[in-house]
Each structure stands twice: as C-alpha cells, then as structure tokens.
Enzyme design. Structure first.
Site, short mmCIF file in Angstrom:
data_model
loop_
_atom_site.label_atom_id
_atom_site.label_comp_id
_atom_site.label_asym_id
_atom_site.label_seq_id
_atom_site.Cartn_x
_atom_site.Cartn_y
_atom_site.Cartn_z
N SER A 1 45.78 39.21 42.40
CA SER A 1 44.30 39.25 42.79
C SER A 1 43.97 38.89 44.13
O SER A 1 44.28 37.73 44.40
CB SER A 1 43.38 38.51 41.79
OG SER A 1 42.19 38.30 42.38
N HIS B 1 45.04 43.95 42.69
CA HIS B 1 43.99 43.77 41.69
C HIS B 1 42.91 43.33 42.63
O HIS B 1 42.72 42.38 43.38
CB HIS B 1 44.21 42.75 40.62
CG HIS B 1 43.09 42.47 39.81
ND1 HIS B 1 42.94 43.23 38.53
CD2 HIS B 1 42.27 41.46 39.70
CE1 HIS B 1 41.99 42.62 37.85
NE2 HIS B 1 41.52 41.69 38.67
N ASP C 1 38.74 42.48 42.70
CA ASP C 1 37.66 41.79 42.00
C ASP C 1 36.42 42.15 42.78
O ASP C 1 36.12 41.60 43.70
CB ASP C 1 37.86 40.31 41.79
CG ASP C 1 39.07 40.21 40.59
OD1 ASP C 1 38.83 40.60 39.60
OD2 ASP C 1 40.00 39.33 41.02
N MET D 1 32.48 41.56 42.49
CA MET D 1 31.42 40.77 41.59
C MET D 1 30.22 40.96 42.39
O MET D 1 29.94 40.94 43.81
CB MET D 1 31.97 39.29 42.01
CG MET D 1 33.39 39.02 41.37
SD MET D 1 33.55 37.32 41.59
CE MET D 1 35.15 37.03 40.86
N HIS E 1 38.81 45.77 39.53
CA HIS E 1 38.05 45.13 38.03
C HIS E 1 36.61 44.77 38.72
O HIS E 1 36.19 44.17 39.36
CB HIS E 1 38.68 44.00 38.24
CG HIS E 1 38.13 43.01 37.00
ND1 HIS E 1 38.63 41.62 36.70
CD2 HIS E 1 37.15 43.44 36.04
CE1 HIS E 1 37.81 41.09 35.75
NE2 HIS E 1 37.01 42.11 35.14
N MET F 1 33.20 43.62 38.02
CA MET F 1 32.37 42.87 37.52
C MET F 1 30.78 42.72 37.93
O MET F 1 30.37 41.95 38.63
CB MET F 1 32.83 41.15 37.67
CG MET F 1 34.16 40.98 36.88
SD MET F 1 35.08 39.54 37.48
CE MET F 1 36.02 40.33 38.87
N MET G 1 40.23 39.61 29.11
CA MET G 1 39.79 38.26 30.18
C MET G 1 40.52 37.07 29.44
O MET G 1 39.83 36.85 28.62
CB MET G 1 38.40 38.13 30.48
CG MET G 1 37.78 39.12 31.48
SD MET G 1 38.38 39.24 33.00
CE MET G 1 38.38 37.59 33.86
N ASP H 1 43.94 38.73 32.59
CA ASP H 1 43.53 38.20 33.77
C ASP H 1 42.70 36.90 33.52
O ASP H 1 41.98 36.82 33.02
CB ASP H 1 42.52 39.43 34.39
CG ASP H 1 41.91 38.92 35.44
OD1 ASP H 1 42.42 38.02 36.42
OD2 ASP H 1 40.74 39.66 36.03
C1 DX5 Z 1 38.04 36.12 37.53
C2 DX5 Z 1 39.03 37.36 38.21
C3 DX5 Z 1 40.31 37.24 38.43
C4 DX5 Z 1 40.85 35.92 39.16
C5 DX5 Z 1 42.11 35.54 38.69
O1 DX5 Z 1 36.68 36.33 37.19
O2 DX5 Z 1 38.66 38.57 37.40
O3 DX5 Z 1 41.18 38.44 38.79
O4 DX5 Z 1 41.08 36.25 40.72
O5 DX5 Z 1 42.34 34.22 39.23
P1 DX5 Z 1 43.39 33.22 38.91
O6 DX5 Z 1 44.63 34.12 38.63
O7 DX5 Z 1 43.61 32.37 39.93
O8 DX5 Z 1 42.58 32.65 37.58
ZN ZN Z 2 39.90 40.19 37.90
#
Ligand code: DX5
Ligand code: ZN
Length: 220
Positions: A7, A32, A34, A36, A65, A67, A136, A174
């Site tokens: 990620s 990956h 993310d 947000m 991903h 969010m 998750m 994840d």
């Molecule tokens: C959290 C994200 C993850 C995050 C994981 O909301 O979706 O992808 O980056 O990070 P670690 O591996 O540090 O838990």
């Molecule tokens: Zn993620």
C-alpha cells in the site's frame, strides 16, 4: 499463487515513483492505492492525478481501494488514470449492483470491500460478479493499525462459501498484515495481501522479500 500488494499510503510521497519501482522490482505483483475522501473515512489521501503520474513507473496491477462515498461518481476517471482493478466498499454504495456494472463496463476487474463488522451475507447475490473480495482487518482510514483477530474466522467462512459455490474469487486482506501473521492468513484461505507499514517501514525491497519467502513456503 499468493500476491503481495504494497500500500503506497505508507510510502514516502516525496519519492513516490521510486518507491513504487522498488516494490515492483522486488516482486510485488499488485500496487495497492488507497483513495480516501474524508467522508466515508475520516482521512483524505490522494486521487486521480497521483495515480496518473505513477502509472508509468511500473506495469504491475494497479489495485485501487476506494474509501469514498458513492464511488460510482469516479469509476471512469479512476480507470482512465490507470486502475486495473477497482474495489468499492459495500457500505458506501446505495446501488452496489449498478456500481459493479459500471466497473465492468470500463474493462477493469471489479471488487467489493467489507468493513470488519460487515457480515458476509451482504455479498450473497453479487459474489459471482466479483473478481475479488477485500476483507478489511482494521477499520479503514489509516495505515499502521492493529490487525483485528476475528477477521481470521471471516476469511475461513468466505473461503468456504467460494469453494461451495464453485467460484474462483480472490480474497484480499487489508490492515495490520505483516510477514509474521501472513502465514496464518494464508492458512485461513486468503490469497492477496495488502501491507503498508510492514513494507515501507525500513528497507522496502527486503521487506517484500520477507513476504515472498513466506509465500514460497506455502506454495504447492
Ligand atoms: C487502511 C488502508 C490500508 C492501509 C494498510 O484504511 O485501506 O490499505 O494502507 O496499512 P497497514 O498495512 O499499515 O495496516
Ligand atoms: Zn487499502
């Protein structure tokens, strides 16, 4: 085959391109990403321009991903920016079937993410339409959180459903995934592993290798 999806949320953004190249060369098959929005989750990360600018750093799978509330609004733009796989949260889509259809129309792979407390039965009807389910194992929004142990039972239950129905859906985990707990997640039935801090804290190439060594022990 087991896949590592570093990620980039945990990467050093001032040298993001390099950090994507490092994990790609070290053997990560997915990147990956993310996204947000500050609504579905408390934090804001990055969006289309960042994805576009790192697209030329690697030809590995861009696993986005989202969010984001009602992500259907952004599917076409995310695909154009370079996503190969688009994952939306069940909790963020009022019309999940329509959103999955939108992803399919772009030609990207389609996935649904479930928050830790969301039960698996919300996928009963949509499951055959999905390439991947993301479970998750932390509450989404931040990197570096602690793995929620009941996720293990959820992985086992989902793997059983997929097998009983004769499907070939990938299970991605994840949140809080490390080289020390990934073996247990493989045993439970997951096959794609997101890791942010466990990859980018310290020597990223060495950390990727550590994951791949564990994978090798479990490959048949
Ligand atoms: C959290 C994200 C993850 C995050 C994981 O909301 O979706 O992808 O980056 O990070 P670690 O591996 O540090 O838990
Ligand atoms: Zn993620």
């Amino acid at each position: 085959m087991f896949i590592l999806a570093p990620s980039i949320l945990a990467a050093d953004f001032k040298k993001l391109g390099e950090q994507v190249e490092t994990v790609s060369k070290a053997g990560a098959e997915y990147i990956h990403i993310d996204v947000m929005d500050g609504e579905f989750v408390p934090s804001i990360s990055f969006g289309m321009p960042v994805i576009t600018s790192i697209r030329s750093c690697t030809d590995k799978i861009f696993d986005v991903h989202m969010m984001v509330d009602e992500p259907g609004r952004y599917i076409n733009d995310i695909r154009k920016a370079g996503a190969d796989l688009i994952c939306v949260h069940q909790e963020a889509c009022l019309h999940l079937d329509r959103t999955i259809g939108q992803i399919r129309e772009t030609g990207a792979k389609a996935a649904v993410a479930l928050n830790p407390a969301t039960p698996l039965h919300v996928l009963d009807y949509i499951l055959p339409e999905l390439d991947m389910v993301l479970l998750m194992s932390v509450n989404p929004g931040f990197g570096g959180q602690k793995f929620i142990p009941y996720t293990i039972q959820k992985i086992q239950a989902l793997r059983k459903i997929i097998e009983d129905r004769g499907l070939h859906t990938d299970i991605q985990i994840d949140g809080g995934v490390t080289a020390s707990n990934v073996g247990q997640l493989i045993e439970a039935g997951a096959n794609i592993f997101v890791a942010g801090s466990a990859v980018y804290r310290g020597d990223a190439a060495a950390n990727v290798k550590e994951f791949l060594d564990v994978f090798q022990r479990y490959e048949k």
